[in-house]
Design a protein around this motif. Structure first.
Motif, PDB file in Angstrom:
ATOM      1  N   ILE A  76       6.897  21.941 -12.137  1.00 62.68           N
ATOM      2  CA  ILE A  76       5.958  21.051 -11.455  1.00 62.68           C
ATOM      3  C   ILE A  76       6.438  19.637 -11.742  1.00 62.68           C
ATOM      4  O   ILE A  76       6.429  19.190 -12.891  1.00 62.68           O
ATOM      5  N   VAL A  77       6.884  18.968 -10.715  1.00 66.61           N
ATOM      6  CA  VAL A  77       7.616  17.710 -10.858  1.00 66.61           C
ATOM      7  C   VAL A  77       6.780  16.549 -10.343  1.00 66.61           C
ATOM      8  O   VAL A  77       6.302  16.574  -9.200  1.00 66.61           O
ATOM      9  N   GLY A  78       6.593  15.540 -11.183  1.00 70.25           N
ATOM     10  CA  GLY A  78       5.895  14.327 -10.784  1.00 70.25           C
ATOM     11  C   GLY A  78       6.843  13.367 -10.096  1.00 70.25           C
ATOM     12  O   GLY A  78       7.863  12.993 -10.669  1.00 70.25           O
ATOM     13  N   ARG A  79       6.509  12.972  -8.871  1.00 69.11           N
ATOM     14  CA  ARG A  79       7.393  12.095  -8.110  1.00 69.11           C
ATOM     15  C   ARG A  79       6.999  10.635  -8.215  1.00 69.11           C
ATOM     16  O   ARG A  79       7.776   9.740  -7.882  1.00 69.11           O
ATOM     17  N   GLY A  80       5.744  10.354  -8.663  1.00 66.44           N
ATOM     18  CA  GLY A  80       5.312   8.970  -8.693  1.00 66.44           C
ATOM     19  C   GLY A  80       5.160   8.419  -7.285  1.00 66.44           C
ATOM     20  O   GLY A  80       5.133   9.158  -6.301  1.00 66.44           O
ATOM     21  N   GLY A  81       5.051   7.125  -7.174  1.00 69.22           N
ATOM     22  CA  GLY A  81       5.008   6.488  -5.870  1.00 69.22           C
ATOM     23  C   GLY A  81       3.654   6.574  -5.199  1.00 69.22           C
ATOM     24  O   GLY A  81       2.622   6.808  -5.828  1.00 69.22           O
ATOM     25  N   THR A  82       3.639   6.374  -3.904  1.00 71.95           N
ATOM     26  CA  THR A  82       2.421   6.341  -3.098  1.00 71.95           C
ATOM     27  C   THR A  82       2.610   7.229  -1.878  1.00 71.95           C
ATOM     28  O   THR A  82       3.716   7.694  -1.588  1.00 71.95           O
ATOM     29  N   ILE A  83       1.507   7.446  -1.130  1.00 72.95           N
ATOM     30  CA  ILE A  83       1.559   8.215   0.112  1.00 72.95           C
ATOM     31  C   ILE A  83       1.046   7.321   1.238  1.00 72.95           C
ATOM     32  O   ILE A  83      -0.128   6.938   1.252  1.00 72.95           O
ATOM     33  N   PRO A  84       1.890   6.949   2.179  1.00 75.41           N
ATOM     34  CA  PRO A  84       1.439   6.094   3.278  1.00 75.41           C
ATOM     35  C   PRO A  84       0.573   6.866   4.269  1.00 75.41           C
ATOM     36  O   PRO A  84       0.761   8.062   4.479  1.00 75.41           O
ATOM     37  N   CYS A  85      -0.396   6.185   4.866  1.00 75.14           N
ATOM     38  CA  CYS A  85      -1.237   6.797   5.893  1.00 75.14           C
ATOM     39  C   CYS A  85      -0.429   6.981   7.175  1.00 75.14           C
ATOM     40  O   CYS A  85       0.526   6.254   7.438  1.00 75.14           O
ATOM     41  N   LYS A  86      -0.849   7.949   7.973  1.00 79.16           N
ATOM     42  CA  LYS A  86      -0.207   8.168   9.260  1.00 79.16           C
ATOM     43  C   LYS A  86      -0.464   6.986  10.185  1.00 79.16           C
ATOM     44  O   LYS A  86      -1.549   6.401  10.171  1.00 79.16           O
ATOM     45  N   ALA A  87       0.504   6.692  10.964  1.00 80.45           N
ATOM     46  CA  ALA A  87       0.354   5.611  11.950  1.00 80.45           C
ATOM     47  C   ALA A  87      -0.442   6.093  13.156  1.00 80.45           C
ATOM     48  O   ALA A  87      -0.348   7.253  13.564  1.00 80.45           O
ATOM     49  N   GLY A  88      -1.256   5.203  13.717  1.00 83.28           N
ATOM     50  CA  GLY A  88      -1.953   5.493  14.954  1.00 83.28           C
ATOM     51  C   GLY A  88      -3.091   6.483  14.837  1.00 83.28           C
ATOM     52  O   GLY A  88      -3.500   7.068  15.845  1.00 83.28           O
ATOM     53  N   VAL A  89      -3.625   6.704  13.615  1.00 85.98           N
ATOM     54  CA  VAL A  89      -4.741   7.626  13.413  1.00 85.98           C
ATOM     55  C   VAL A  89      -5.934   6.818  12.930  1.00 85.98           C
ATOM     56  O   VAL A  89      -5.909   6.220  11.849  1.00 85.98           O
ATOM     57  N   ALA A  90      -6.999   6.783  13.720  1.00 81.52           N
ATOM     58  CA  ALA A  90      -8.152   5.956  13.387  1.00 81.52           C
ATOM     59  C   ALA A  90      -9.020   6.591  12.309  1.00 81.52           C
ATOM     60  O   ALA A  90      -9.611   5.887  11.494  1.00 81.52           O
ATOM     61  N   ASP A  91      -9.117   7.910  12.321  1.00 77.41           N
ATOM     62  CA  ASP A  91      -9.953   8.594  11.329  1.00 77.41           C
ATOM     63  C   ASP A  91      -9.308   8.489   9.950  1.00 77.41           C
ATOM     64  O   ASP A  91      -8.148   8.869   9.775  1.00 77.41           O
ATOM     65  N   LEU A  92     -10.053   7.949   8.967  1.00 77.21           N
ATOM     66  CA  LEU A  92      -9.484   7.673   7.643  1.00 77.21           C
ATOM     67  C   LEU A  92      -9.073   8.939   6.915  1.00 77.21           C
ATOM     68  O   LEU A  92      -8.126   8.930   6.127  1.00 77.21           O
ATOM     69  N   PHE A 176      -6.088   2.979  -8.730  1.00 79.37           N
ATOM     70  CA  PHE A 176      -5.806   4.043  -9.687  1.00 79.37           C
ATOM     71  C   PHE A 176      -6.067   5.427  -9.103  1.00 79.37           C
ATOM     72  O   PHE A 176      -5.781   6.428  -9.745  1.00 79.37           O
ATOM     73  N   THR A 177      -6.631   5.485  -7.901  1.00 80.60           N
ATOM     74  CA  THR A 177      -6.909   6.761  -7.249  1.00 80.60           C
ATOM     75  C   THR A 177      -5.862   7.099  -6.194  1.00 80.60           C
ATOM     76  O   THR A 177      -6.060   7.988  -5.373  1.00 80.60           O
ATOM     77  N   GLU A 178      -4.732   6.376  -6.201  1.00 81.75           N
ATOM     78  CA  GLU A 178      -3.706   6.593  -5.190  1.00 81.75           C
ATOM     79  C   GLU A 178      -3.182   8.025  -5.246  1.00 81.75           C
ATOM     80  O   GLU A 178      -3.082   8.637  -6.305  1.00 81.75           O
ATOM     81  N   GLY A 179      -2.847   8.572  -4.082  1.00 85.58           N
ATOM     82  CA  GLY A 179      -2.263   9.903  -4.019  1.00 85.58           C
ATOM     83  C   GLY A 179      -0.810   9.895  -4.448  1.00 85.58           C
ATOM     84  O   GLY A 179      -0.073   8.937  -4.169  1.00 85.58           O
ATOM     85  N   ASN A 180      -0.411  10.937  -5.129  1.00 87.65           N
ATOM     86  CA  ASN A 180       0.981  11.141  -5.531  1.00 87.65           C
ATOM     87  C   ASN A 180       1.465  12.475  -4.981  1.00 87.65           C
ATOM     88  O   ASN A 180       0.664  13.349  -4.661  1.00 87.65           O
ATOM     89  N   GLU A 181       2.768  12.628  -4.908  1.00 91.62           N
ATOM     90  CA  GLU A 181       3.356  13.904  -4.513  1.00 91.62           C
ATOM     91  C   GLU A 181       3.835  14.650  -5.752  1.00 91.62           C
ATOM     92  O   GLU A 181       4.626  14.125  -6.537  1.00 91.62           O
ATOM     93  N   MET A 182       3.342  15.872  -5.914  1.00 87.71           N
ATOM     94  CA  MET A 182       3.782  16.742  -6.998  1.00 87.71           C
ATOM     95  C   MET A 182       4.514  17.931  -6.377  1.00 87.71           C
ATOM     96  O   MET A 182       3.941  18.676  -5.576  1.00 87.71           O
ATOM     97  N   GLU A 183       5.769  18.088  -6.722  1.00 87.16           N
ATOM     98  CA  GLU A 183       6.560  19.189  -6.179  1.00 87.16           C
ATOM     99  C   GLU A 183       6.449  20.424  -7.076  1.00 87.16           C
ATOM    100  O   GLU A 183       6.571  20.331  -8.297  1.00 87.16           O
TER     101      GLU A 183
END
Length: 482
Positions: A76-92, A176-183
């Motif tokens: 289980i690998v911690g990648r760090g970083g952030t997850i950008p929102c999809k472009a052109g999607v109004a629903d949060l 501090f609640t940002e999403g991260n990717e865990m592989e």
């Protein structure tokens, strides 16, 4: 090899792995590091691929846990970083659900479940250590101005988890609640150190994880609170995967790094289309009869009770939780055991004067539970770091940790600062840091295969703990009595 990935340009891969015997030898277990085939003097770097792409595994991107399903080794690998929102999607919510354009997820699971898009957080530019870091656009919090970092908005916002225990209800806690990717990545049995991603878990609740596998797991125990179902067997096995998670490694200024739990039946299988099917259950609270509730949705995940009361408070009294480990100890103990905590350098804390409350600041703490979802007992100090003036304590004369205020005593010299380890100090990495960068404990890990009965009525667990300065690992034994 000596690599200084803090002070020099980032490497694409800078982690390595080794092995110790499954049968505990007398003394310290020998460690054998994996090396490149044909060159025993060159370490094999961990390589993680997803959809054919070799993912960045540099500074701050590390394996945080691992398990075996009886056939595969899975990291289980911690990648760090952030997850950008999809472009052109109004629903949060929809903007953070399902495969993202820049991070294609080919697993059969909507791994962004529970995240929503926020435009009040941005990213530090330039990115610290090359990893995108979330910041508060209103205040610039999270960026280091002395290093030339500025908090700038992203194109479409970032995915966050408002239900995370890191959310204290203030706007400043959102970063501090940002999403991260865990592989979750499977090792190629023919090439040690080479891993293929089977699933990408996009999360905030499971950034800091520990994993165990058990023989059998009953999701709905008929016995209720405080007793596991007869169908469950928590001894090590390959029937089910348990992953405990915390959002981050600390909870400063009122934020909380509480504990969450997911469970997945083993083995994780492939669908007819060849894709891995990763569909865990998340602990979602306790029913009136004390039985656990489970949900497929990460948004429904609830933190575990940490006060010893079924359905009780998930409050974590320690701001500095660090890495943690959980292990089933059978025999006369018949309990899950958790070790966690330690310390961290003052220069990495927002408020070091108030982040070490309670008995034994900097100590490793211990908890117990009858079931993996708890309730977990209140913590007790287990391994104290002591004081630089206390002879025989880890920080004092005759100890194992460096402290600049320690004074040698007859027959009890102070531990010297490590002259080889890189100084994790982000202001130019000057060597002056080695004169004040005191040692501390972190990264406790119980070695399940070494657990055994003692000569009396108790059980012995063997575990290791990392030391910051000097940079190393200690091998320890704890005797537990019923």
């Amino acid at each position: 090899e000596v690599f200084d990935t803090v002070c020099f340009p980032q490497q694409h891969n800078d982690d390595s792995q080794g092995s110790i015997p499954l049968v505990r030898p007398d003394g310290v277990p020998p460690l054998t590091m994996d090396t490149i085939p044909g060159d025993p003097n060159m370490l094999q770097r961990l390589i993680v691929t997803r959809n054919g792409e070799s993912l960045a595994m540099g500074y701050g991107q590390v394996p945080v846990s691992a398990y075996s399903d009886g056939e595969h080794l899975v990291a289980i690998v911690g990648r760090g970083g952030t997850i950008p929102c999809k472009a052109g999607v109004a629903d949060l919510v929809a903007a953070c659900r399902g495969p993202l354009s820049d991070h294609p997820d080919r697993s059969n699971w909507k791994s962004a479940d529970g995240l929503r898009c926020s435009t009040t957080v941005g990213e530090c530019v330039p990115a610290p250590n090359g990893i995108p870091t979330a910041c508060d656009l209103a205040t610039g919090g999270g960026c280091n101005a002395s290093l030339g970092e500025s908090c700038l908005p992203t194109a479409n916002g970032l995915c966050v988890d408002p239900s995370s225990s890191q959310n204290d209800g203030t706007p400043g806690s959102e970063r501090f609640t940002e999403g991260n990717e865990m592989e979750l990545a499977i090792e190629d049995p023919s090439r040690r150190g080479h891993y293929e991603s089977l699933a990408t878990l996009r999360t905030n609740k499971f950034i800091n994880t520990t994993a165990r596998t058990v023989k059998r797991f009953a999701f709905h125990p008929a016995s209720g609170s405080g007793r596991r179902a007869a169908a469950s067997d928590y001894e090590p096995g390959t029937g089910a995967l348990l992953v405990w998670g915390r959002p981050h490694f600390s909870g400063e200024q009122g934020r909380q790094a509480q504990i969450y739990l997911l469970v997945h039946k083993l083995p994780i299988k492939r669908a007819r289309n060849g894709r891995w099917v990763f569909r865990p259950f998340f602990y979602a609270g306790t029913a009136r009869n004390g039985s656990p509730r489970w949900s497929r949705k990460q948004a429904n995940a609830k933190p575990l009770a940490l006060d010893g009361v079924a359905g009780g408070s998930p409050f974590e009294e320690q701001p500095l939780v660090n890495q943690f480990t959980a292990s089933w100890v059978g025999g006369t103990i018949d309990k899950w055991v958790m070790l966690y905590g330690g310390d961290i350098g003052d220069y990495l804390l927002a408020d070091p004067a108030h982040d070490r409350p309670g008995e034994g600041p900097g100590s490793v703490r211990i908890r117990f539970a009858s079931d993996p979802w708890g309730p977990w007992s209140p913590p007790k100090p287990h391994l104290l770091q002591g004081s630089p003036t206390e002879v025989g304590s880890p920080l004092g004369p005759g100890g194992v940790l460096f402290h600049p205020l320690c004074v040698d005593q007859p027959g009890a010299p102070c531990m010297r600062s490590d002259d080889v380890r890189p100084v994790d100090f982000f202001f130019g990495c000057t060597p002056v840091g080695k004169t004040f960068d005191r040692g501390f404990f972190y990264g406790a890990n119980i070695i399940d295969a070494y657990t055994q009965s003692d000569v009396g009525n108790g059980m012995d667990i063997y575990w290791n703990i990392s030391t910051w300065n000097p940079y190393g690992v200690l091998f320890l034994k704890t005797n537990l009595q019923p």
